[in-house]
Motif scaffolding. Structure first.
Motif, PDB file in Angstrom:
ATOM      1  N   ALA A  98      -4.866  17.595   8.055  1.00 45.62           N
ATOM      2  CA  ALA A  98      -3.684  18.285   7.546  1.00 45.62           C
ATOM      3  C   ALA A  98      -2.590  17.267   7.291  1.00 45.62           C
ATOM      4  CB  ALA A  98      -3.203  19.343   8.544  1.00 45.62           C
ATOM      5  N   ALA A  99      -1.846  17.455   6.206  1.00 47.84           N
ATOM      6  CA  ALA A  99      -0.767  16.534   5.858  1.00 47.84           C
ATOM      7  C   ALA A  99       0.188  17.229   4.909  1.00 47.84           C
ATOM      8  CB  ALA A  99      -1.327  15.262   5.217  1.00 47.84           C
ATOM      9  N   ASP A 100       1.410  16.671   4.765  1.00 51.03           N
ATOM     10  CA  ASP A 100       2.374  17.291   3.863  1.00 51.03           C
ATOM     11  C   ASP A 100       2.190  16.768   2.444  1.00 51.03           C
ATOM     12  OD1 ASP A 100       3.628  14.838   3.645  1.00 51.03           O
ATOM     13  OD2 ASP A 100       5.336  15.364   4.911  1.00 51.03           O
ATOM     14  N   SER A 101       3.130  17.115   1.561  1.00 50.74           N
ATOM     15  CA  SER A 101       2.935  16.873   0.135  1.00 50.74           C
ATOM     16  C   SER A 101       2.969  15.395  -0.252  1.00 50.74           C
ATOM     17  CB  SER A 101       3.996  17.627  -0.674  1.00 50.74           C
ATOM     18  OG  SER A 101       5.300  17.258  -0.260  1.00 50.74           O
ATOM     19  N   VAL A 102       3.441  14.515   0.634  1.00 53.77           N
ATOM     20  CA  VAL A 102       3.412  13.083   0.322  1.00 53.77           C
ATOM     21  C   VAL A 102       1.969  12.602   0.165  1.00 53.77           C
ATOM     22  CG1 VAL A 102       3.979  10.781   1.212  1.00 53.77           C
ATOM     23  CG2 VAL A 102       5.592  12.667   1.512  1.00 53.77           C
ATOM     24  N   TYR A 103       1.043  13.271   0.864  1.00 54.04           N
ATOM     25  CA  TYR A 103      -0.339  12.794   0.941  1.00 54.04           C
ATOM     26  C   TYR A 103      -1.336  13.701   0.221  1.00 54.04           C
ATOM     27  CZ  TYR A 103       2.087  10.293   4.590  1.00 54.04           C
ATOM     28  OH  TYR A 103       2.997   9.535   5.269  1.00 54.04           O
ATOM     29  N   GLY A 104      -0.860  14.783  -0.390  1.00 58.92           N
ATOM     30  CA  GLY A 104      -1.780  15.772  -0.931  1.00 58.92           C
ATOM     31  C   GLY A 104      -2.408  15.436  -2.264  1.00 58.92           C
ATOM     32  N   VAL A 105      -1.805  14.552  -3.045  1.00 62.44           N
ATOM     33  CA  VAL A 105      -2.340  14.235  -4.365  1.00 62.44           C
ATOM     34  C   VAL A 105      -2.757  12.765  -4.366  1.00 62.44           C
ATOM     35  CG1 VAL A 105      -1.895  14.252  -6.839  1.00 62.44           C
ATOM     36  CG2 VAL A 105      -0.728  15.884  -5.349  1.00 62.44           C
ATOM     37  N   SER A 106      -3.996  12.502  -4.056  1.00 63.02           N
ATOM     38  CA  SER A 106      -4.456  11.120  -3.954  1.00 63.02           C
ATOM     39  C   SER A 106      -5.965  11.102  -3.817  1.00 63.02           C
ATOM     40  CB  SER A 106      -3.807  10.437  -2.744  1.00 63.02           C
ATOM     41  OG  SER A 106      -4.292  11.023  -1.555  1.00 63.02           O
ATOM     42  N   ASP A 107      -6.483   9.909  -3.515  1.00 63.10           N
ATOM     43  CA  ASP A 107      -7.917   9.755  -3.296  1.00 63.10           C
ATOM     44  C   ASP A 107      -8.351  10.320  -1.955  1.00 63.10           C
ATOM     45  OD1 ASP A 107      -8.145   8.480  -5.719  1.00 63.10           O
ATOM     46  OD2 ASP A 107      -7.950   6.467  -4.875  1.00 63.10           O
ATOM     47  N   ILE A 108      -7.388  10.765  -1.144  1.00 59.57           N
ATOM     48  CA  ILE A 108      -7.719  11.318   0.166  1.00 59.57           C
ATOM     49  C   ILE A 108      -8.674  12.506   0.028  1.00 59.57           C
ATOM     50  CG2 ILE A 108      -6.778  12.563   2.158  1.00 59.57           C
ATOM     51  CD1 ILE A 108      -4.311  10.829   1.984  1.00 59.57           C
ATOM     52  N   ALA A 166       0.857  -1.192   0.000  1.00 57.67           N
ATOM     53  CA  ALA A 166       0.000   0.000   0.000  1.00 57.67           C
ATOM     54  C   ALA A 166       0.886   1.232   0.000  1.00 57.67           C
ATOM     55  CB  ALA A 166      -0.916   0.007   1.222  1.00 57.67           C
ATOM     56  N   THR A 167       0.574   2.198  -0.842  1.00 57.29           N
ATOM     57  CA  THR A 167       1.317   3.451  -0.849  1.00 57.29           C
ATOM     58  C   THR A 167       1.044   4.207   0.452  1.00 57.29           C
ATOM     59  OG1 THR A 167      -0.494   4.690  -1.865  1.00 57.29           O
ATOM     60  CG2 THR A 167       1.082   3.604  -3.354  1.00 57.29           C
ATOM     61  N   LYS A 168       1.873   5.173   0.729  1.00 58.28           N
ATOM     62  CA  LYS A 168       1.665   5.965   1.938  1.00 58.28           C
ATOM     63  C   LYS A 168       0.326   6.714   1.913  1.00 58.28           C
ATOM     64  CE  LYS A 168       6.638   6.398   2.539  1.00 58.28           C
ATOM     65  NZ  LYS A 168       7.802   7.307   2.433  1.00 58.28           N
ATOM     66  N   PRO A 169      -0.068   7.315   0.780  1.00 56.64           N
ATOM     67  CA  PRO A 169      -1.406   7.914   0.748  1.00 56.64           C
ATOM     68  C   PRO A 169      -2.525   6.913   0.996  1.00 56.64           C
ATOM     69  CG  PRO A 169      -0.077   8.792  -1.029  1.00 56.64           C
ATOM     70  CD  PRO A 169       0.709   7.663  -0.432  1.00 56.64           C
ATOM     71  N   ALA A 170      -2.360   5.679   0.504  1.00 59.02           N
ATOM     72  CA  ALA A 170      -3.381   4.656   0.745  1.00 59.02           C
ATOM     73  C   ALA A 170      -3.439   4.302   2.227  1.00 59.02           C
ATOM     74  CB  ALA A 170      -3.087   3.418  -0.088  1.00 59.02           C
ATOM     75  N   ILE A 171      -2.277   4.229   2.874  1.00 59.83           N
ATOM     76  CA  ILE A 171      -2.240   3.984   4.315  1.00 59.83           C
ATOM     77  C   ILE A 171      -2.943   5.115   5.051  1.00 59.83           C
ATOM     78  CG2 ILE A 171      -0.721   3.825   6.323  1.00 59.83           C
ATOM     79  CD1 ILE A 171       1.332   2.444   4.518  1.00 59.83           C
ATOM     80  N   ALA A 172      -2.668   6.348   4.639  1.00 62.70           N
ATOM     81  CA  ALA A 172      -3.289   7.505   5.284  1.00 62.70           C
ATOM     82  C   ALA A 172      -4.802   7.473   5.114  1.00 62.70           C
ATOM     83  CB  ALA A 172      -2.720   8.798   4.698  1.00 62.70           C
ATOM     84  N   ARG A 173      -5.256   7.112   3.917  1.00 60.55           N
ATOM     85  CA  ARG A 173      -6.703   7.046   3.693  1.00 60.55           C
ATOM     86  C   ARG A 173      -7.341   5.989   4.593  1.00 60.55           C
ATOM     87  NH1 ARG A 173     -10.129   6.409  -1.982  1.00 60.55           N
ATOM     88  NH2 ARG A 173     -12.172   6.246  -0.974  1.00 60.55           N
TER      89      ARG A 173
END
Length: 329
Positions: free
Chosen positions: A131-141, A107-114
């Protein structure tokens, strides 16, 4: 830690409830971030040469993704997950040696965050922002948060494209190019909140790009929500950071700045948990060992947050009669 038989996720849920007993606030911010755990060998679950902000470079380490609950009452970690690189996830021998559960896939980090956000929503954790940094800003979140009726301030890169519609002015281009074209009067100096050295001032610019009906994402939502671009400029060196935002129409830029400023709390939490509670002093090598160790440290951190909140609470005002009796005594 590594060979015992107990459920680390069960402990995570317990500590979440424990932390929220003191910290719960409907206006809270859920902050997502990661930290590195430096390692020498190659046997520890998930270890690989990868970038970590903890060291500021690519090095041999594990990466943990965390969710911190930040409110006016304090802050504490409420979720965590070990990032499993694809080389690990697709290697049955390494998985078996580290006791990675069969249910765990790459799972990508954005997927983990979601997944963390969805767990918080399912548990009815009270919060209004993420709130999150740019690792998580472009995703399904973003879509998930819009459907849930939650605002967000998520970091993006300078190359992220933005467009406006339904506005009297036109905005189109990358975040970096848009920032270059802003006139001096578009910037204002605001504090993102107090840090260890006082108020954290930066120059900020905000552009609301479009107003959308919340009902488009969730039939239970009413009213208009605004998609925007928030830009932060460092006063000392002019360095820029960019954030995609989503908020109820009419939200002041000061609120968005404060939400972004809440990310400082998780950075402070990582430092405290490592220096004082041994977050990175984990010598187990298995998947279970990592999650058990980290969950126990999170519980200790939540306990400290609870003690700090009660210690800093203003004492109840004494009645005149009680105060007079104490003086006479």
């Amino acid at each position: 830690m590594g060979r015992g038989h107990w459920d680390a996720d069960g402990l995570r849920d317990i500590l979440q409830d424990y932390a929220l007993e003191t910290l719960a606030d409907p206006e809270a911010v859920l902050v997502i971030d990661e930290t590195g755990f430096l390692k020498q060998g190659h046997a520890s679950c998930g270890v690989a040469r990868q970038y970590t902000g903890s060291a500021g470079k690519i090095t041999n380490c594990q990466i943990g993704v965390f969710a911190s609950y930040v409110s006016r009452h304090g802050h504490a970690f409420i979720d965590r997950a070990l990032y499993l690189p694809k080389a690990w996830a697709e290697d049955p021998v390494r998985r078996r040696r580290a006791h990675v559960p069969e249910t765990v896939d790459f799972a990508t980090k954005p997927a983990i965050a979601r997944s963390m956000i969805e767990r918080a929503l399912a548990a009815k954790v009270p919060f209004s922002w993420v709130a999150a940094d740019s690792v998580y800003g472009v995703s399904d979140i973003e879509i998930a948060l819009r459907r849930a009726g939650k605002g967000y301030v998520l970091g993006v890169s300078a190359k992220h494209a933005f467009n406006s519609w339904g506005k009297a002015y036109a905005v189109s281009g990358t975040a970096g190019s848009i920032a270059e074209d802003l006139p001096p009067e578009a910037w204002q100096r605001l504090s993102a909140g107090a840090g260890t050295k006082g108020e954290r001032f930066h120059d900020w610019a905000y552009l609301d790009l479009a107003d959308l009906d919340g009902g488009e994402f969730n039939a239970d939502l009413s009213g208009a929500w605004t998609r925007g671009l928030l830009i932060r400029r460092n006063i000392a060196d002019g360095d820029l950071a960019f954030f995609t935002t989503w908020c109820p129409q009419g939200t002041e830029v000061e609120m968005l700045v404060r939400v972004e400023g809440h990310r400082w709390a998780i950075e402070d939490s990582f430092e405290t948990a490592k220096n004082e509670l041994g977050l990175d002093h984990n010598e187990t090598r298995s998947w279970h060992g990592w999650h058990r160790h980290v969950s126990l440290v999170m519980l200790a951190f939540a306990m400290m947050a609870r003690i700090r909140h009660h210690a800093n609470a203003a004492p109840p005002k004494k009645t005149m009669r009680k105060a007079r009796a104490e003086r006479q005594h």
